[in-house]
Scaffold this motif. Sequence first.
Motif, PDB file in Angstrom:
ATOM      1  N   PHE A  22       0.840  -1.193   0.000  1.00 12.34           N
ATOM      2  CA  PHE A  22       0.000   0.000   0.000  1.00 12.34           C
ATOM      3  C   PHE A  22       0.878   1.248   0.000  1.00 12.34           C
ATOM      4  O   PHE A  22       1.690   1.448   0.906  1.00 12.34           O
ATOM      5  CB  PHE A  22      -0.912   0.004   1.225  1.00 12.34           C
ATOM      6  CG  PHE A  22      -2.074  -0.939   1.124  1.00 12.34           C
ATOM      7  CD1 PHE A  22      -3.356  -0.466   0.903  1.00 12.34           C
ATOM      8  CD2 PHE A  22      -1.878  -2.310   1.230  1.00 12.34           C
ATOM      9  CE1 PHE A  22      -4.426  -1.332   0.795  1.00 12.34           C
ATOM     10  CE2 PHE A  22      -2.940  -3.193   1.113  1.00 12.34           C
ATOM     11  CZ  PHE A  22      -4.227  -2.708   0.902  1.00 12.34           C
ATOM     12  N   LEU A  23       0.724   2.080  -1.026  1.00  8.00           N
ATOM     13  CA  LEU A  23       1.359   3.396  -1.069  1.00  8.00           C
ATOM     14  C   LEU A  23       0.293   4.403  -0.680  1.00  8.00           C
ATOM     15  O   LEU A  23      -0.644   4.658  -1.434  1.00  8.00           O
ATOM     16  CB  LEU A  23       1.897   3.706  -2.475  1.00  8.00           C
ATOM     17  CG  LEU A  23       2.847   2.687  -3.105  1.00  8.00           C
ATOM     18  CD1 LEU A  23       3.327   3.198  -4.468  1.00  8.00           C
ATOM     19  CD2 LEU A  23       4.039   2.401  -2.197  1.00  8.00           C
ATOM     20  N   LEU A  24       0.404   4.958   0.518  1.00  9.47           N
ATOM     21  CA  LEU A  24      -0.664   5.773   1.080  1.00  9.47           C
ATOM     22  C   LEU A  24      -0.265   7.238   1.194  1.00  9.47           C
ATOM     23  O   LEU A  24       0.791   7.569   1.743  1.00  9.47           O
ATOM     24  CB  LEU A  24      -1.031   5.270   2.481  1.00  9.47           C
ATOM     25  CG  LEU A  24      -1.501   3.819   2.623  1.00  9.47           C
ATOM     26  CD1 LEU A  24      -1.799   3.527   4.093  1.00  9.47           C
ATOM     27  CD2 LEU A  24      -2.722   3.565   1.767  1.00  9.47           C
ATOM     28  N   ASP A  25      -1.147   8.102   0.708  1.00  3.34           N
ATOM     29  CA  ASP A  25      -1.015   9.532   0.954  1.00  3.34           C
ATOM     30  C   ASP A  25      -1.377   9.794   2.414  1.00  3.34           C
ATOM     31  O   ASP A  25      -2.031   8.976   3.064  1.00  3.34           O
ATOM     32  CB  ASP A  25      -1.968  10.273   0.015  1.00  3.34           C
ATOM     33  CG  ASP A  25      -1.844  11.776   0.103  1.00  3.34           C
ATOM     34  OD1 ASP A  25      -0.744  12.259   0.440  1.00  3.34           O
ATOM     35  OD2 ASP A  25      -2.843  12.467  -0.163  1.00  3.34           O
ATOM     36  N   GLN A  26      -0.942  10.948   2.961  1.00  3.76           N
ATOM     37  CA  GLN A  26      -1.332  11.256   4.344  1.00  3.76           C
ATOM     38  C   GLN A  26      -2.403  12.348   4.416  1.00  3.76           C
ATOM     39  O   GLN A  26      -3.526  12.092   4.847  1.00  3.76           O
ATOM     40  CB  GLN A  26      -0.110  11.590   5.211  1.00  3.76           C
ATOM     41  CG  GLN A  26       0.742  12.749   4.743  1.00  3.76           C
ATOM     42  CD  GLN A  26       1.642  13.298   5.854  1.00  3.76           C
ATOM     43  OE1 GLN A  26       1.422  13.090   7.051  1.00  3.76           O
ATOM     44  NE2 GLN A  26       2.674  14.028   5.465  1.00  3.76           N
ATOM     45  N   PHE A  27      -2.097  13.575   3.959  1.00  2.30           N
ATOM     46  CA  PHE A  27      -3.080  14.650   4.010  1.00  2.30           C
ATOM     47  C   PHE A  27      -4.289  14.314   3.142  1.00  2.30           C
ATOM     48  O   PHE A  27      -4.141  13.947   1.980  1.00  2.30           O
ATOM     49  CB  PHE A  27      -2.474  15.969   3.516  1.00  2.30           C
ATOM     50  CG  PHE A  27      -1.611  16.658   4.527  1.00  2.30           C
ATOM     51  CD1 PHE A  27      -2.165  17.481   5.491  1.00  2.30           C
ATOM     52  CD2 PHE A  27      -0.241  16.477   4.528  1.00  2.30           C
ATOM     53  CE1 PHE A  27      -1.374  18.118   6.425  1.00  2.30           C
ATOM     54  CE2 PHE A  27       0.567  17.106   5.458  1.00  2.30           C
ATOM     55  CZ  PHE A  27      -0.001  17.933   6.409  1.00  2.30           C
ATOM     56  N   GLY A  28      -5.483  14.426   3.713  1.00  2.00           N
ATOM     57  CA  GLY A  28      -6.693  14.157   2.955  1.00  2.00           C
ATOM     58  C   GLY A  28      -7.094  12.695   2.946  1.00  2.00           C
ATOM     59  O   GLY A  28      -8.193  12.353   2.503  1.00  2.00           O
ATOM     60  N   VAL A  29      -6.202  11.825   3.432  1.00  2.00           N
ATOM     61  CA  VAL A  29      -6.493  10.392   3.506  1.00  2.00           C
ATOM     62  C   VAL A  29      -6.475   9.935   4.959  1.00  2.00           C
ATOM     63  O   VAL A  29      -7.464   9.434   5.495  1.00  2.00           O
ATOM     64  CB  VAL A  29      -5.492   9.566   2.669  1.00  2.00           C
ATOM     65  CG1 VAL A  29      -5.716   8.078   2.877  1.00  2.00           C
ATOM     66  CG2 VAL A  29      -5.630   9.924   1.199  1.00  2.00           C
ATOM     67  N   LEU A  30      -5.335  10.130   5.630  1.00  2.00           N
ATOM     68  CA  LEU A  30      -5.207   9.732   7.034  1.00  2.00           C
ATOM     69  C   LEU A  30      -5.672  10.841   7.985  1.00  2.00           C
ATOM     70  O   LEU A  30      -6.252  10.568   9.032  1.00  2.00           O
ATOM     71  CB  LEU A  30      -3.753   9.376   7.349  1.00  2.00           C
ATOM     72  CG  LEU A  30      -3.139   8.218   6.562  1.00  2.00           C
ATOM     73  CD1 LEU A  30      -1.683   8.017   6.984  1.00  2.00           C
ATOM     74  CD2 LEU A  30      -3.935   6.934   6.755  1.00  2.00           C
ATOM     75  N   HIS A  31      -5.396  12.084   7.620  1.00  2.00           N
ATOM     76  CA  HIS A  31      -5.734  13.207   8.503  1.00  2.00           C
ATOM     77  C   HIS A  31      -5.908  14.474   7.688  1.00  2.00           C
ATOM     78  O   HIS A  31      -5.584  14.519   6.491  1.00  2.00           O
ATOM     79  CB  HIS A  31      -4.644  13.401   9.559  1.00  2.00           C
ATOM     80  CG  HIS A  31      -3.293  13.768   8.997  1.00  2.00           C
ATOM     81  ND1 HIS A  31      -2.938  15.058   8.706  1.00  2.00           N
ATOM     82  CD2 HIS A  31      -2.224  13.002   8.663  1.00  2.00           C
ATOM     83  CE1 HIS A  31      -1.705  15.090   8.227  1.00  2.00           C
ATOM     84  NE2 HIS A  31      -1.242  13.853   8.185  1.00  2.00           N
ATOM     85  N   ASP A  32      -6.434  15.508   8.349  1.00  2.00           N
ATOM     86  CA  ASP A  32      -6.668  16.792   7.672  1.00  2.00           C
ATOM     87  C   ASP A  32      -5.663  17.858   8.096  1.00  2.00           C
ATOM     88  O   ASP A  32      -5.863  19.046   7.845  1.00  2.00           O
ATOM     89  CB  ASP A  32      -8.090  17.283   7.937  1.00  2.00           C
ATOM     90  CG  ASP A  32      -8.372  17.567   9.410  1.00  2.00           C
ATOM     91  OD1 ASP A  32      -7.433  17.455  10.234  1.00  2.00           O
ATOM     92  OD2 ASP A  32      -9.523  17.894   9.745  1.00  2.00           O
TER      93      ASP A  32
END
Length: 283
Positions: A22-32
């Motif tokens: 899994f290549l995961l973005d952080q802003f907008g996906v995990l948190h704001d």
Amino acid sequence: MSAKQAKHLDGIGALAERYQVFLLDQFGVLHDGQQPYPGAVEALSALKRAGKTVVLISNSGKRAEPNERRLLKLGFEAGSWDHFVSSGEVAWRAFHAMAASGKLRPGTRCLLISRDSDRSAIDGLPLTLTDSGDDAELVLISASEGDRYDLDHYRKLLGPAAARQVPCFCTNPDRIMLTAVGPRFGAGELADLYEGLGGSVTRIGKPYPAIYDAALALAGNPDRASVVCVGDSVEHDIAGGAGVSVATALVLSGILADVADLAGVFDQEGAYPDYALDAFRLR
């Protein structure tokens, strides 16, 4: 794949059944930027418990370590990701290599555009900071303070350097950023401004291949059919993932949360997600 063919999923559990990396973005996906999205902390930890390889890949002009510190402070569980790759980290390593090889002269005057006077983007590099575009020999745009300043502020700051064709690097190509006062223009918009003023810009980050190459290398260069890229930006996450031939999943909790015509966004960017999720949660 057309926009109509994007498969809607209730959560990432369905992706975990199909993909290993899994290549995961952080802003907008995990948190704001202020707090985790509901269910995101649990979902991220669940991926690791399921034995998945998790690489966080972010268009943050900061290096990896300060980004990871923030995630822990926000409440994400230590050990719930394997690697963190930021555009700032990729750029820092490139500048470090240039300095070691002599391509970057010690003492080069750098105009650093960042948030809250953050200097982590150049810590340990042989650069001398300047606050003026008049004598800058290098411009590094690592972040925007679009919630504090308008574009005219940056136009006056960057104009003299752009007019002299000073090399500029942008380590956060995002044109929009989420802030406590709502969406504002991001560092990518400042890079566009610099070009409009007559300068040229090298962009480092999503959707450009170098950051994905770094992330996939850390993941052990897996079979790309086993990889999924999850993000909230069609321009960066979906186009970038497609560009390196991995599956893509668009999370609708970030910058597209209030966009009614998603199909129009897909067509505009020429990028179409394989999956769509309302939020990054398990179910």
